[in-house]
Design an enzyme around this catalytic site. Structure first.
Site, PDB file in Angstrom:
ATOM      1  N   GLU A   1     -10.578  -7.159  -4.390  1.00  0.00           N
ATOM      2  CA  GLU A   1     -10.344  -8.176  -3.349  1.00  0.00           C
ATOM      3  C   GLU A   1     -11.558  -8.198  -2.419  1.00  0.00           C
ATOM      4  O   GLU A   1     -11.720  -7.313  -1.569  1.00  0.00           O
ATOM      5  CB  GLU A   1      -9.072  -7.820  -2.575  1.00  0.00           C
ATOM      6  CG  GLU A   1      -8.722  -8.865  -1.535  1.00  0.00           C
ATOM      7  CD  GLU A   1      -7.432  -8.539  -0.796  1.00  0.00           C
ATOM      8  OE1 GLU A   1      -6.483  -8.007  -1.410  1.00  0.00           O
ATOM      9  OE2 GLU A   1      -7.384  -8.818   0.410  1.00  0.00           O
TER      10      GLU A   1
ATOM     11  N   HIS B   1       0.901  -1.166   0.000  1.00  0.00           N
ATOM     12  CA  HIS B   1       0.000   0.000   0.000  1.00  0.00           C
ATOM     13  C   HIS B   1       0.935   1.209   0.000  1.00  0.00           C
ATOM     14  O   HIS B   1       2.019   1.161   0.598  1.00  0.00           O
ATOM     15  CB  HIS B   1      -0.823   0.098   1.284  1.00  0.00           C
ATOM     16  CG  HIS B   1      -1.703  -1.076   1.578  1.00  0.00           C
ATOM     17  ND1 HIS B   1      -1.263  -2.183   2.234  1.00  0.00           N
ATOM     18  CD2 HIS B   1      -3.020  -1.280   1.339  1.00  0.00           C
ATOM     19  CE1 HIS B   1      -2.256  -3.042   2.382  1.00  0.00           C
ATOM     20  NE2 HIS B   1      -3.339  -2.515   1.841  1.00  0.00           N
TER      21      HIS B   1
ATOM     22  N   ASP C   1       2.401   1.972   3.316  1.00  0.00           N
ATOM     23  CA  ASP C   1       3.325   0.996   3.927  1.00  0.00           C
ATOM     24  C   ASP C   1       4.760   1.405   3.670  1.00  0.00           C
ATOM     25  O   ASP C   1       5.627   1.231   4.519  1.00  0.00           O
ATOM     26  CB  ASP C   1       3.205  -0.405   3.291  1.00  0.00           C
ATOM     27  CG  ASP C   1       1.847  -1.000   3.345  1.00  0.00           C
ATOM     28  OD1 ASP C   1       1.088  -0.644   4.244  1.00  0.00           O
ATOM     29  OD2 ASP C   1       1.540  -1.841   2.466  1.00  0.00           O
TER      30      ASP C   1
ATOM     31  N   ASP D   1      -4.399 -13.807  -2.456  1.00  0.00           N
ATOM     32  CA  ASP D   1      -3.776 -13.370  -1.211  1.00  0.00           C
ATOM     33  C   ASP D   1      -3.720 -14.602  -0.325  1.00  0.00           C
ATOM     34  O   ASP D   1      -4.742 -15.063   0.208  1.00  0.00           O
ATOM     35  CB  ASP D   1      -4.557 -12.225  -0.551  1.00  0.00           C
ATOM     36  CG  ASP D   1      -3.930 -10.874  -0.873  1.00  0.00           C
ATOM     37  OD1 ASP D   1      -3.027 -10.834  -1.741  1.00  0.00           O
ATOM     38  OD2 ASP D   1      -4.318  -9.861  -0.265  1.00  0.00           O
TER      39      ASP D   1
END
Ligand code: XUL
Ligand code: CO
Length: 479
Positions: free
Chosen positions: A272, A141, A144, A336
């Site tokens: 997602e 992200h 991050d 994921d």
């Protein structure tokens, strides 16, 4: 002054030139010496070598037993098949904190004079880890990798500095970006959603943040871009205009695609799904509701799905179910890779070592023709008491080995063909005659009524043979 023509050797012997020469030689030597540690920066994992494949009988824990990146299967290396990716947020921003207590995990590289320089050193550690664990990809992200500033402009500036650093590290190591995304859920401004926020101001701010995230994902050669709508849902219907919020979410996604097209970003867009957490209800609840949403708003050609194991179970499905639903719609994009704890019931994001579950998931992925530009991203975190740096390696080795083993077993099941043949035979009545006519929509109720009343009579029940099939799967897993 008299000018003398000197040979090259003679000119080097002149006192002034001699001094200059010595100065140059020493300087070059010193610069080289000084440059050495720059070329070989301090290791952040000095006690851990690159993880090697040692096979199922490996004697040490820090070794792969099933994942051999160089092993070629069906003309492609395992590294190319698996496309493993490290989730930056868990592996390098995870602290072990939970709602009941602060972080427990302290990393030696988390120090420096300011947030941007800490972020750079952290990224050096991350890329060393990616190489040592032999992951060819990573995901992040925006927030991050770079600290959020006091203003959007300052956040963008921080991001630019870190992206330049990431670009150098990607070039030096060959590690690539599987996907980028924007964190539209942590900052309090997004507490009531980003694209579904009742305030157009927040929508605009989120649009600007995603614009930048798309820019940097393109800059770093990201192969996909993910939308996980952490707060795109509601806490209570009492204050929510559900229809309007869903329309706003779709508008946001159209705007994102228009912008991506305008900058020539070719990466795949991925949704997602997750049913809840942090919100009570998330609009992209599961793959099926995601497909309905995308088709309703004309986005079905733009998106595929990034399926997360733990999100599937939170929605009351198996991991394999979600893969099959996406594959049936031709929308399987990426994974994921993690697992939940079914007794806990929240998103525990654990590393998955359940080989049976992964073999079945792999079976569905392989039958669908693989993941294309997607990969297996370890959206999984260490348990709070797993505080050693080494634990990061054990965790990923387990996940990679379990997936690699699942892949190999699924290949074996497909090559053997028994399971596929069983399923094909089960539907064989639709391959010919009136069954084929049904599939081709060549006949209707009148014709079928005539057949049922006439020559067909009462259908003969056939066993579904579930127990036989479960034993068959067990025989591949355990012999
Ligand atoms: C949260 C989650 C996210 C997405 C990316 O449950 O899975 O980390 O993967 O935003
Ligand atoms: Co995820």
């Amino acid at each position: 002054m008299r000018r003398v023509n000197l040979t090259r050797e003679e000119s080097w012997a002149l006192p002034g030139v001699f001094l200059l020469k010595n100065f140059l030689v020493h300087t070059v030597f010193l610069v080289l010496l000084w440059g050495l540690p720059m070329k070989n920066p301090k290791s952040h994992f000095p006690k851990i070598h690159q993880i090697a494949y040692e096979g199922p009988q490996a004697s040490q824990a820090l070794a792969f037993r099933h994942y051999n990146p160089d092993e070629v299967i069906g003309g492609k290396s395992m590294e190319e098949h698996m496309r493993f990716s490290i989730a930056y947020w868990h592996a390098f921003r995870g602290t072990g904190g939970d709602p009941f207590g602060p972080g427990t995990i302290i990393r030696p590289w988390e120090s420096g004079k300011d947030a941007v320089s800490i972020a750079k050193v952290r990224m050096d550690a991350a890329f060393e880890f990616f190489q040592k664990i032999r992951a060819p990809f990573y995901c992040f992200h925006d927030r991050d990798i770079a600290p959020e500033g006091r203003t959007l402009a300052e956040s963008n500036k921080n991001l630019d500095q870190i992206v330049a650093h990431a670009k150098q590290l990607q070039k030096a190591t060959g590690v690539k970006l599987l996907w980028g995304t924007a964190n539209l859920f942590s900052n309090p401004r997004y507490m009531c959603g980003a694209a579904t926020n009742p305030d157009a101001h927040v929508f605009a701010y989120a649009a600007a943040q995603v614009k930048k995230a798309l820019d940097v994902t393109k800059e770093l050669g990201g192969e996909n871009y993910v939308f996980w709508g952490g707060r795109e849902g509601y806490e209570t219907l009492l204050n929510t205009n559900l229809k309007r919020e869903q329309e706003h979410l779709a508008t946001f996604m159209h705007m994102a695609k228009d912008y991506a097209n305008s900058i020539g970003f070719k990466g795949q867009f991925l949704i997602e799904p997750k049913p809840k957490e942090p919100t009570k209800h998330q609009y992209d609840f599961d793959v099926a509701s995601g497909i309905a949403f995308l088709r309703t708003f004309g986005l079905e050609k733009v998106f595929k799905f990034n399926i997360e194991t733990n999100h599937a179970t939170l929605a009351g499905h198996t991991f394999q179910h979600e893969i099959e639903v996406a594959a049936a719609a031709g929308m399987l994009g990426s994974i994921d890779a993690n697992a939940g704890d079914l007794l806990l019931g929240w998103d525990t994001d654990q590393f998955n070592t359940d080989v049976r579950e992964l073999t079945l998931a792999m079976l569905s992925i392989l039958k669908a023709g693989g993941l294309g530009t997607g990969g297996f991203n370890f959206d999984a975190k260490l348990r709070r008491p797993s505080i050693d740096t080494e634990d990061l390696f054990h965790a990923h080795i387990g996940g990679m080995d379990a997936y690699a083993l699942g892949f190999k077993l699924a290949q074996k099941i497909l090559a053997d063909g028994k399971l596929e043949k069983f399923v094909a035979d089960r539907y064989a009545s639709f391959d010919t005659g009136y069954g084929k006519d049904i599939e081709k929509r060549r006949i209707g109720f009148r014709e079928l009524n005539k057949l049922a009343l006439g020559k067909l009579g009462e259908p003969k029940p056939r066993s579904g043979k579930q127990e036989y099939l479960e034993n068959l799967i067990m025989s591949y897993l355990h012999g």
